[in-house]
Motif scaffolding. Structure first.
Motif, mmCIF file in Angstrom:
data_model
loop_
_atom_site.group_PDB
_atom_site.id
_atom_site.type_symbol
_atom_site.label_atom_id
_atom_site.label_comp_id
_atom_site.label_asym_id
_atom_site.label_seq_id
_atom_site.Cartn_x
_atom_site.Cartn_y
_atom_site.Cartn_z
ATOM 1 N N VAL A 63 0.873 -1.173 0.000
ATOM 2 C CA VAL A 63 0.000 0.000 0.000
ATOM 3 C C VAL A 63 0.909 1.222 0.000
ATOM 4 C CG1 VAL A 63 -1.734 1.309 1.276
ATOM 5 C CG2 VAL A 63 -1.806 -1.187 1.290
ATOM 6 N N ASP A 64 0.640 2.165 -0.916
ATOM 7 C CA ASP A 64 1.379 3.422 -1.009
ATOM 8 C C ASP A 64 0.421 4.573 -0.751
ATOM 9 O OD1 ASP A 64 3.499 1.872 -1.972
ATOM 10 O OD2 ASP A 64 2.980 2.265 -4.056
ATOM 11 N N VAL A 65 0.872 5.553 0.031
ATOM 12 C CA VAL A 65 0.088 6.759 0.279
ATOM 13 C C VAL A 65 0.995 7.953 0.004
ATOM 14 C CG1 VAL A 65 -1.202 8.109 1.982
ATOM 15 C CG2 VAL A 65 -1.275 5.612 2.064
ATOM 16 N N GLU A 66 0.502 8.902 -0.804
ATOM 17 C CA GLU A 66 1.250 10.123 -1.095
ATOM 18 C C GLU A 66 0.361 11.329 -0.846
ATOM 19 O OE1 GLU A 66 3.317 10.328 -4.823
ATOM 20 O OE2 GLU A 66 3.629 8.162 -4.844
ATOM 21 N N GLN A 67 0.960 12.370 -0.289
ATOM 22 C CA GLN A 67 0.238 13.626 -0.079
ATOM 23 C C GLN A 67 1.237 14.764 0.020
ATOM 24 O OE1 GLN A 67 -2.495 13.795 3.212
ATOM 25 N NE2 GLN A 67 -2.434 16.021 3.249
ATOM 26 N N ASP A 68 1.017 15.796 -0.766
ATOM 27 C CA ASP A 68 1.831 17.014 -0.718
ATOM 28 C C ASP A 68 3.330 16.720 -0.771
ATOM 29 O OD1 ASP A 68 -0.495 18.545 -0.486
ATOM 30 O OD2 ASP A 68 -0.487 18.346 1.697
ATOM 31 N N GLY A 69 3.739 15.762 -1.588
ATOM 32 C CA GLY A 69 5.154 15.430 -1.735
ATOM 33 C C GLY A 69 5.664 14.417 -0.730
ATOM 34 N N TRP A 70 4.892 14.095 0.288
ATOM 35 C CA TRP A 70 5.289 13.088 1.273
ATOM 36 C C TRP A 70 4.814 11.721 0.805
ATOM 37 C CZ3 TRP A 70 8.654 14.209 4.932
ATOM 38 C CH2 TRP A 70 8.805 15.549 5.302
ATOM 39 N N GLN A 71 5.598 10.682 1.084
ATOM 40 C CA GLN A 71 5.279 9.324 0.652
ATOM 41 C C GLN A 71 5.445 8.359 1.829
ATOM 42 O OE1 GLN A 71 8.623 8.914 -1.825
ATOM 43 N NE2 GLN A 71 7.970 10.402 -3.319
#
Length: 143
Positions: A63-71
């Motif tokens: 599972v990958d989560v990305e938000q505002d350049g954060w991973q």
């Protein structure tokens, strides 16, 4: 019974905790997140050219989560190092973005393999596009 769970391995407790908070991480509709999940059955688990499954099929997923350049990434495999009871869990946290004409990516990854010490590596990459070409340099460190 209350207290510390001594029967569950520490890396499995991390996975259970991450799975428990995943719905919270994706629940807020006002904040844009990119969430991806994958499951695969592969004929041979290869890492950096070496077979880690003794050339036998394994099940892998993440599972990958990305938000505002954060991973953040959670990934696992049913076998590692040819051990039929082996498991591998990888955790990755990183940041990517641009500075002027350069793109950057930096992160830390921890590998939890049954019966082995935890392996941690930090990586950083700088790249720049020049027409159809992309020039990149990457540095990695494993203490």
């Amino acid at each position: 019974m209350h207290g510390v769970d001594t029967m569950t391995p520490p890396h499995l407790r991390i996975v259970i905790w991450l799975v428990a908070i995943l719905p919270l991480a994706t629940a807020h509709p006002a904040v844009a997140r990119d969430v991806r999940a994958e499951v695969a059955i592969v004929s041979d688990y290869r890492f950096r050219g070496l077979s880690l499954s003794d050339q036998t099929p394994v099940i892998q997923g993440g599972v990958d989560v990305e938000q505002d350049g954060w991973q953040a990434q959670l990934w696992g495999s049913t076998r590692a190092d040819g051990d039929p009871e082996g498991r591998e869990i990888d955790l990755h946290f990183g940041r990517s973005g641009t500075l002027g004409g350069l793109s950057y990516e930096a992160g830390v990854r921890a590998y939890f393999v049954t019966g082995a010490p935890v392996y941690v590596e930090a990586t950083g990459q700088l790249s720049r596009s020049l027409g159809p070409l992309r020039i990149a340099t990457e540095l990695g460190y494993a203490p």
